[in-house]
Design an enzyme around this catalytic site. Structure first.
Site, PDB file in Angstrom:
ATOM      1  CG  ASP A  42      46.960  51.642  47.677  1.00 43.07           C
ATOM      2  OD1 ASP A  42      45.824  51.179  48.058  1.00 43.07           O
ATOM      3  OD2 ASP A  42      46.620  52.399  46.433  1.00 43.07           O
ATOM      4  CG  ASP A  68      51.530  49.304  39.810  1.00 44.67           C
ATOM      5  OD1 ASP A  68      50.634  48.379  39.906  1.00 44.67           O
ATOM      6  OD2 ASP A  68      51.366  50.049  38.567  1.00 44.67           O
ATOM      7  CB  VAL A  69      49.855  44.885  43.175  1.00 44.53           C
ATOM      8  CG1 VAL A  69      49.866  45.078  44.310  1.00 44.53           C
ATOM      9  CG2 VAL A  69      48.262  45.042  42.601  1.00 44.53           C
ATOM     10  CG  ASN A  95      42.171  44.128  49.595  1.00 42.86           C
ATOM     11  OD1 ASN A  95      40.984  43.654  49.189  1.00 42.86           O
ATOM     12  ND2 ASN A  95      42.387  45.314  49.663  1.00 42.86           N
ATOM     13  CE1 TYR A 161      36.429  43.216  40.316  1.00 42.38           C
ATOM     14  CE2 TYR A 161      34.561  42.060  40.888  1.00 42.38           C
ATOM     15  CZ  TYR A 161      35.503  42.616  41.249  1.00 42.38           C
ATOM     16  OH  TYR A 161      35.641  43.145  42.593  1.00 42.38           O
ATOM     17  CE  LYS A 165      38.189  41.033  42.312  1.00 42.52           C
ATOM     18  NZ  LYS A 165      39.089  41.176  43.518  1.00 42.52           N
ATOM     19  CB  THR A 196      34.783  50.372  49.184  1.00 43.12           C
ATOM     20  OG1 THR A 196      34.565  49.942  48.082  1.00 43.12           O
ATOM     21  CG2 THR A 196      34.869  49.498  50.268  1.00 43.12           C
TER      22      THR A 196
HETATM   23  P1  NAD Z   1      38.778  50.406  46.621  1.00 46.63           P
HETATM   24  O1  NAD Z   1      38.903  50.976  45.299  1.00 46.63           O
HETATM   25  O2  NAD Z   1      38.225  51.469  47.960  1.00 46.63           O
HETATM   26  O3  NAD Z   1      40.312  50.111  47.349  1.00 46.63           O
HETATM   27  C1  NAD Z   1      41.214  49.349  46.218  1.00 46.63           C
HETATM   28  C2  NAD Z   1      42.576  49.755  46.608  1.00 46.63           C
HETATM   29  O4  NAD Z   1      43.507  49.236  45.700  1.00 46.63           O
HETATM   30  C3  NAD Z   1      42.638  51.409  46.567  1.00 46.63           C
HETATM   31  O5  NAD Z   1      43.308  51.990  47.457  1.00 46.63           O
HETATM   32  C4  NAD Z   1      43.631  51.590  45.076  1.00 46.63           C
HETATM   33  O6  NAD Z   1      44.439  52.567  45.127  1.00 46.63           O
HETATM   34  C5  NAD Z   1      44.412  49.911  45.267  1.00 46.63           C
HETATM   35  N1  NAD Z   1      44.800  49.754  43.774  1.00 46.63           N
HETATM   36  C6  NAD Z   1      44.209  49.602  42.891  1.00 46.63           C
HETATM   37  N2  NAD Z   1      45.139  49.138  41.795  1.00 46.63           N
HETATM   38  C7  NAD Z   1      46.463  48.952  42.457  1.00 46.63           C
HETATM   39  C8  NAD Z   1      47.565  48.661  41.851  1.00 46.63           C
HETATM   40  N3  NAD Z   1      47.832  48.272  40.695  1.00 46.63           N
HETATM   41  N4  NAD Z   1      48.507  48.515  42.891  1.00 46.63           N
HETATM   42  C9  NAD Z   1      48.364  48.816  44.272  1.00 46.63           C
HETATM   43  N5  NAD Z   1      47.214  49.257  44.798  1.00 46.63           N
HETATM   44  C10 NAD Z   1      46.109  49.247  43.839  1.00 46.63           C
HETATM   45  O7  NAD Z   1      38.046  49.053  46.634  1.00 46.63           O
HETATM   46  P2  NAD Z   1      37.614  48.143  47.609  1.00 46.63           P
HETATM   47  O8  NAD Z   1      36.203  47.679  47.477  1.00 46.63           O
HETATM   48  O9  NAD Z   1      38.394  48.305  49.196  1.00 46.63           O
HETATM   49  O10 NAD Z   1      38.195  46.804  46.834  1.00 46.63           O
HETATM   50  C11 NAD Z   1      39.101  45.898  47.693  1.00 46.63           C
HETATM   51  C12 NAD Z   1      38.988  44.726  46.969  1.00 46.63           C
HETATM   52  O11 NAD Z   1      37.876  44.169  47.329  1.00 46.63           O
HETATM   53  C13 NAD Z   1      39.223  44.656  45.421  1.00 46.63           C
HETATM   54  O12 NAD Z   1      40.110  43.447  45.177  1.00 46.63           O
HETATM   55  C14 NAD Z   1      37.803  44.426  44.913  1.00 46.63           C
HETATM   56  O13 NAD Z   1      37.850  43.785  43.926  1.00 46.63           O
HETATM   57  C15 NAD Z   1      37.373  43.561  46.041  1.00 46.63           C
HETATM   58  N6  NAD Z   1      35.608  43.548  46.161  1.00 46.63           N
HETATM   59  C16 NAD Z   1      35.111  44.598  46.458  1.00 46.63           C
HETATM   60  C17 NAD Z   1      33.799  44.937  46.474  1.00 46.63           C
HETATM   61  C18 NAD Z   1      32.822  46.053  46.929  1.00 46.63           C
HETATM   62  O14 NAD Z   1      31.595  45.921  46.749  1.00 46.63           O
HETATM   63  N7  NAD Z   1      33.635  47.142  47.364  1.00 46.63           N
HETATM   64  C19 NAD Z   1      33.002  43.655  46.551  1.00 46.63           C
HETATM   65  C20 NAD Z   1      33.848  42.561  46.044  1.00 46.63           C
HETATM   66  C21 NAD Z   1      35.276  42.443  45.915  1.00 46.63           C
END
Ligand code: NAD
Length: 256
Positions: A42, A68-69, A95, A161, A165, A196
């Site tokens: 992360d 950083d991805v 993810n 977004y 996706k 989250t």
């Molecule tokens: P979150 O914000 O809780 O977690 C995302 C994590 O990714 C964080 O820990 C953040 O620090 C990390 N991150 C962000 N940019 C980064 C980078 N450049 N390099 C490395 N790490 C990085 O969000 P979440 O809800 O757990 O989301 C996880 C995935 O699920 C994401 O891809 C999001 O788009 C997807 N998603 C979430 C939801 C939802 O409702 N929560 C719905 C659909 C899809």
């Protein structure tokens, strides 16, 4: 948990990006509780260390790597460390992602478009580019990429977004065809609204905002990160051994 479930991934190694919070953290814990060693990556170090502590508390093994991805070198370095530490890679859960503040297309700055596409889509290419040779070198494995409900339908105010996706699903399906014959199964998971930190930001963190989001869920509630983790575990396990290039919607009926 039954002891057979505890041993599902014994001796295996999983790589999870965005493991500091939310879905990534829950999935890292789920891999660990099934016996896998987990390389957690992360960009946010503090929450990443918290995930490492949670894994340790449940008796698991992890390696935390700040990564950083959007940066190819950092991804490569994280995977090199995974091999140095655990000697192999079996599963990758790509993810990490960021949300898009709601805006109509013409109001999105080019830099903002690039930020979202780079973080949410380009990163998936970069991760797979460096994970796949490691999986090939040991005869196979499984990859799951996080898409979204926004990967299967258009959403107002979410062009960048949703483009990222949707792109993840095309990337996943095509990569799956590239490597299906070489024993690497590549699939995607498409979460609905999941409780989250991202959802808190997206809904504005108010009761009203939360209610508005949940009203789009036919099941009448937000999903739990663990409900996505369960889907990822299944997609990595032998129970889904004939599932290739699938985008599994896990969304309480949101996109039905
Ligand atoms: P979150 O914000 O809780 O977690 C995302 C994590 O990714 C964080 O820990 C953040 O620090 C990390 N991150 C962000 N940019 C980064 C980078 N450049 N390099 C490395 N790490 C990085 O969000 P979440 O809800 O757990 O989301 C996880 C995935 O699920 C994401 O891809 C999001 O788009 C997807 N998603 C979430 C939801 C939802 O409702 N929560 C719905 C659909 C899809």
């Amino acid at each position: 948990m039954k002891s057979t479930e505890n041993e599902l991934f014994a001796g295996k190694v999983a790589f999870v990006t965005g493991a500091g919070t939310g879905i990534g953290r829950a999935t890292a814990l789920a891999f660990s509780s099934r016996g896998a060693s987990v390389v957690i990556a992360d960009v946010a170090e503090e929450t990443l260390q918290e995930t490492a502590q949670l894994i340790e508390k449940q008796g698991g093994h992890s390696l935390a790597v700040v990564c950083d991805v959007t940066q190819e070198k950092q991804i490569k370095m994280a995977l090199d460390k995974a091999i140095d530490t655990f000697g192999r890679l079996d599963y990758a859960f790509n993810n990490a992602g960021v949300e898009q503040p709601k805006a109509p297309l013409a109001d999105i700055e080019v830099a903002e478009w690039d930020r979202i596409i780079n973080t949410d889509l380009r990163s998936m290419f970069l991760c797979m580019k460096h994970e796949i040779p490691l999986l090939l070198s040991q005869g196979g494995g499984a990859i799951v990429n996080t898409s979204s409900g926004a990967g299967v339908k258009g959403i107002e105010g979410q062009t960048a977004y949703a483009a990222a996706k949707h792109g993840i699903i095309g990337l996943t399906k095509s990569a799956a065809l590239d490597y299906a014959a070489q024993n690497i199964r590549i699939n995607a998971v498409c979460p609905g609204f999941i409780d989250t930190p991202m959802m808190d930001r997206f809904s504005g963190g108010t009761e009203e905002g939360r209610h508005e989001v949940i009203s789009q869920e036919p099941i009448g509630r937000a999903g739990k990160p663990e409900e996505i983790a369960d889907a990822v575990i299944w997609l990595c396990s032998e129970a889904s051994s004939f599932i290739v290039g699938h985008a599994l919607v896990v969304d309480g009926g949101q996109t039905v």
